[in-house]
Design a protein around this motif. Structure first.
Motif, PDB file in Angstrom:
ATOM      1  N   ARG A  84     -17.932  15.170  -7.710  1.00 34.30           N
ATOM      2  CA  ARG A  84     -17.794  13.722  -7.522  1.00 34.30           C
ATOM      3  C   ARG A  84     -18.343  13.294  -6.165  1.00 34.30           C
ATOM      4  O   ARG A  84     -19.115  12.340  -6.063  1.00 34.30           O
ATOM      5  CB  ARG A  84     -16.330  13.305  -7.662  1.00 34.30           C
TER       6      ARG A  84
ATOM      7  N   SER B 120     -20.248  12.901 -13.198  1.00 34.54           N
ATOM      8  CA  SER B 120     -20.587  13.735 -12.030  1.00 34.54           C
ATOM      9  C   SER B 120     -21.051  15.108 -12.514  1.00 34.54           C
ATOM     10  O   SER B 120     -21.993  15.699 -11.964  1.00 34.54           O
ATOM     11  CB  SER B 120     -19.371  13.907 -11.115  1.00 34.54           C
TER      12      SER B 120
ATOM     13  N   ASN C 158     -15.812  11.514 -13.474  1.00 32.07           N
ATOM     14  CA  ASN C 158     -15.934  12.968 -13.328  1.00 32.07           C
ATOM     15  C   ASN C 158     -16.886  13.568 -14.362  1.00 32.07           C
ATOM     16  O   ASN C 158     -17.682  14.459 -14.041  1.00 32.07           O
ATOM     17  CB  ASN C 158     -14.558  13.635 -13.428  1.00 32.07           C
TER      18      ASN C 158
END
Ligand code: UCC
Length: 621
Positions: free
Chosen positions: A547, A482, A479
């Motif tokens: 994501r 991302s 994450n």
């Protein structure tokens, strides 16, 4: 033939008799005198019978790597590079592999005190670990990238060598990743800190084991590793000679037998206060030991007890007046260390691709040896289908690794265009986050293909999975990376995404005349367009989708790489097949989830309700 001599013997064999020792003895005597042949008697057990998987030369059998090198490296360099990789590909299957096994069996430990009670914090590592240090220098695993003997292809060559090394490295690849990052930082600041070139860079890039230094990267503190700005408590106190002393607690410091480290700290003002957040962080250089070999006011509190990477010492360190030198402008610490992060993230990608390649190679070989239900595994289409799916993932991860390394090589020698620099900035977190996940899936599937043997420590297979789990965590979780993808796009005002799209178009153009790749190429083209459109329309809510957005970029880019490789004159039929299979995936999960309203406020609320349904502490919500 198994023939039972008497009912007494039969009952003994069936284990139903509760015998006294005397009874057992008498049955055994009866057996011995009755010519009965039992399969598990000591005389009949014979040698063990499962044929183990073999590690052949890891370069020679790597079709994807060899084809990629042929496509990109000029002929005047290729032969030399291939010769070295072939030699090294043999070593990582033999002597270097044996060292890695020793590292696993002889993990590092800490001696806090000597026999007379003096605190020494002595880290004891295996002789095999020390040998891997020497081999790393001799093989030029860092040096190759900085000698630049092969111009912009030096970096690709180095990364390919590290790729071969990773699964046989006993995790020595971890200190090498940080060492590489440190060399890159020093090179980038050499105008302002020329003394570091002689002091450290020369050693980090040495091929002489007695000179070769490794570096640490101490970023993570007690409050955690992702939010560096919020978590860094270490302060730096200016000394009259212009150096600093560091005072703080580093919570997760890997390869702490290194010679030096880069770390972040907050310089103290005259009144003893610091600036909070990113703007208060500066980058510091320190050496782990002083000139007498004593620790530089560093206490090693404990070694971490980790799921995997047990070969690698990882410690909690108390910096209690550690002498250090500020090497960035005030408040530019995070930006300055990002050169290192970029390198370690590419190393992480390399490690993920390499682990996938290793397990697939082993599983493939095993499938030619293992018999079940009267046939060899390779003759079962269902088994081969499973291996083929693993191979497709592996090839995609490998191409992503090689391409990012190639781009980095261009940036290293200052020939990268603006477009390529932006692409590299964007691809680095993508490659790291996506290959980390692929690796867990493929290595886990790989272990399963060995049946129960894949779960047995003595086979040395389980450690592959244990060691991979960290690849999704350190250097930024999925994450966090991302979000870094979004940061890269925002910082470039969208140009990084435009470069991404244009690069894909160029790659697809190389396959324009190839009928076998037409459908796959069309799918990738559409996916790239969908991504651009999605980002344009949903800029404000991209964080919700970060994501899935990153996965979409990764899958689409990997598709273009596979198509480009398959369209080249060096490609085999299996390259074409790989590209076709890859493009059957949902290349843009972000678009599919968007259609299902996954990024709306309603969905966010429902997710929350779902996760906390049944939670026993409502007051905490
Ligand atoms: O250390 C660890 C273990 C070591 C073991 C290494 C082994 C490697 C093995 C490889 C296999 C063989 S693990 C801990 C690692 N920690 C991280 O990875 C940190 C994760 N967190 C992040 O990445 C965050 O996103 C942060 C820390 C970067 C977010 O911090 P901020 O303070 O919110 O960041 P800002 O304010 O967005 O960015 C500050 C500056 C900006 O520069 P300017 O001001 O010029 O715009 C950013 O553009 O830093 C710049 N920056 C970057 N630049 C931030 N991230 C990057 C980047 N990735 N590339 C370039």
């Amino acid at each position: 033939m198994f023939r039972v001599g008497s009912r007494r013997v039969q009952r003994l064999v069936n284990g139903r008799l509760r015998n006294t020792a005397a009874e057992v003895q008498s049955v055994v005597q009866e057996l011995n005198s009755s010519n009965v042949s039992l399969p598990f008697s000591r005389a009949n057990i014979g040698p063990f019978f499962q044929d183990q998987p073999r590690l052949d030369n890891q370069f020679t059998q790597d079709i994807t790597l060899k084809t990629y090198l042929k496509r990109h490296v000029p002929k005047q360099f290729l032969a030399e590079i291939e010769t070295d990789l072939e030699l090294f590909g043999g070593r990582v299957a033999t002597d270097i592999y044996d060292l890695s096994l020793r590292c696993e069996r002889e993990p590092p430990y800490l001696e806090h005190f000597d026999a007379w009670g003096k605190r020494i914090d002595c880290l004891v590592t295996s002789p095999a670990w020390q040998k891997l240090h020497d081999i790393s220098a001799e093989e030029g695993l860092i040096a190759i990238a900085y000698e630049r003997k092969y111009a912009e292809w030096s970096r690709l060559y180095q990364m390919c060598k590290l790729y071969l090394f990773f699964p046989s490295s006993g995790l020595y690849s971890c200190p090498l990743a940080m060492t590489d990052g440190a060399a890159k930082i020093i090179e980038s600041i050499q105008d302002k800190t020329p003394w570091l070139m002689e002091r450290a860079y020369r050693r980090l890039t040495s091929r002489d084991p007695s000179q070769f230094w490794t570096s640490g990267q101490w970023m993570t503190e007690r409050k955690g590793g992702s939010d560096v700005a919020g978590g860094t408590e270490t302060v730096a106190k200016l000394q009259p000679d212009g150096s600093y002393t560091l005072h703080g607690y580093k919570w997760f410091s890997s390869a702490n037998d290194s010679d030096m480290a880069f770390t972040l700290a907050r310089p103290l003002d005259d009144d003893g206060s610091t600036i909070m957040g990113t703007k208060g962080l500066s980058l510091f250089y320190l050496e782990v030991n002083d000139e007498n070999g004593n620790l530089n006011n560093i206490e090693v509190q404990k070694l971490k007890n980790k799921l995997g990477t047990r070969q690698l010492p990882t410690a909690e360190l108390l910096l209690d007046g550690t002498k250090a030198f500020k090497v960035s402008e005030d408040g530019r610490g995070t930006a300055a260390i990002s050169n290192m992060l970029m390198l370690t993230r590419i190393h992480n990608t390399t490690g993920a691709a390499a682990s996938m390649r290793r397990i697939v190679n082993l599983a493939r070989d095993y499938s030619t040896r293992r018999q079940a239900f009267g046939n060899v595994l390779k003759n079962y289409p269902l088994h081969v289908q499973t291996l083929a799916r693993m191979e497709v993932e592996t090839r995609a991860a490998c191409l992503m690794t090689f391409e990012v390394s190639r781009l980095l090589g261009r940036e290293d020698v200052d020939v990268a265009s603006e477009h390529e620099k932006q692409l590299l900035r964007l691809l680095t977190p993508l490659a790291k986050l996506y290959t980390g996940k692929q690796c867990m899936e493929v290595v886990s599937e790989g272990l399963e293909s060995f049946g129960g043997q894949g779960y047995i420590e003595d086979t040395d297979l389980p450690k592959l999975l244990r060691d991979c789990q960290v690849l999704t965590i350190w250097e930024g979780t999925t994450n966090i990376l991302s979000l870094d993808v979004l940061r890269a796009i925002a910082k470039s005002k969208g140009k990084a995404l435009q470069s991404f799209h244009e690069d894909i178009e160029t790659k697809l153009a190389s396959a324009a005349d190839n009928g076998d790749l037409k459908t796959a190429a069309e799918k990738v083209r559409q996916a790239s367009g969908t991504i651009l459109q999605f980002a344009g329309k949903n800029a404000s809510s991209l964080e919700f989708a970060a994501r899935d957005f990153a996965y979409s970029l990764s899958r689409t880019y990997m598709g273009s790489l596979l198509i480009e490789q398959a369209a080249s004159s060096y490609a085999s039929e299996s390259d074409v097949y790989t590209a076709q299979r890859w493009c059957e995936k949902d290349l843009t999960p972000v678009s599919s989830h968007f259609s299902n309203s996954a990024y709306t406020q309603d969905a966010t609320d429902s997710n929350f309700s779902l996760v906390f349904d049944g939670y026993l502490h409502p007051s905490r919500l």
